[in-house]
Design a protein around this motif. Structure first.
Motif, PDB file in Angstrom:
ATOM      1  N   ASP A  14      54.066  40.140   8.615  1.00  0.00           N
ATOM      2  CA  ASP A  14      54.872  41.481   8.474  1.00  0.00           C
ATOM      3  C   ASP A  14      55.819  40.835   7.197  1.00  0.00           C
ATOM      4  OD1 ASP A  14      56.967  43.355   8.311  1.00  0.00           O
ATOM      5  OD2 ASP A  14      56.686  43.738  10.400  1.00  0.00           O
ATOM      6  N   ARG A  50      53.381  39.735  13.201  1.00  0.00           N
ATOM      7  CA  ARG A  50      53.544  40.773  14.509  1.00  0.00           C
ATOM      8  C   ARG A  50      51.997  40.939  15.221  1.00  0.00           C
ATOM      9  NH1 ARG A  50      54.869  46.572  12.846  1.00  0.00           N
ATOM     10  NH2 ARG A  50      53.840  47.219  14.525  1.00  0.00           N
ATOM     11  N   TYR A 135      56.829  40.608  17.820  1.00  0.00           N
ATOM     12  CA  TYR A 135      57.210  39.709  16.785  1.00  0.00           C
ATOM     13  C   TYR A 135      57.189  38.505  16.917  1.00  0.00           C
ATOM     14  CZ  TYR A 135      58.270  44.279  14.629  1.00  0.00           C
ATOM     15  OH  TYR A 135      58.107  45.554  14.188  1.00  0.00           O
TER      16      TYR A 135
END
Length: 152
Positions: A14, A50, A135
């Motif tokens: 991410d 993620r 996450y």
């Protein structure tokens, strides 16, 4: 033999969230301010990844980790559900145990702490029941980097 279909999930970087977290560190440094009490700042060797869950009902089976060269990768799950305005990551939101994977120089196979890695996988599968995305903080060390991480 299990009749359950096999689903392989892959962590995705991410980059946007990693950059926002790096800007938070830079902003604090430029203004000479300290982090909030309990706030967890992103370290230079860390990045945010993620995991998107296409199904909610999962059962952990095993890790498939490939490192292109010797190094260490520590994967820490977070209980954080980030929003676009970036709620700061707090230390209490880091989940235990972390998944620690490494490859020694000259070894072909990636090693891990089996019990912790299995518990880590089971915990992710449990959280998938109530989440569509999770996450993680990836900490790269001892020669491992996002470029040398083949897959996980």
């Amino acid at each position: 033999m299990s009749s359950e279909p096999v689903l392989e999930l892959s962590f995705r970087p991410d980059d946007q969230l990693t950059e926002v977290m790096r800007l938070r560190v830079q902003s604090l440094q430029q203004r000479g301010q300290k982090r909030q009490d309990g706030e967890r700042l992103l370290l230079p060797n860390e990045a945010v990844y993620r995991l998107d869950f296409s199904r909610q009902s999962l059962r952990f089976s095993h890790w498939t980790v490939r490192l292109a060269q010797a190094g260490r990768l520590t994967v820490t799950a977070t209980s954080q559900l980030w929003t676009p305005d970036l709620t700061n990551l707090m230390t209490r939101q880091l989940l235990e145990p972390a998944g620690v994977f490494w490859r020694a120089r000259g070894d072909a196979a990636v090693q891990c702490y089996e019990a912790d890695a299995h518990e880590f996988g089971e915990r992710i599968a449990e959280l998938a029941k109530v989440r569509k995305v999770m996450y993680f903080l990836f900490a790269f060390a001892e020669g491992c980097s996002p470029e040398t991480r083949s897959s996980i």
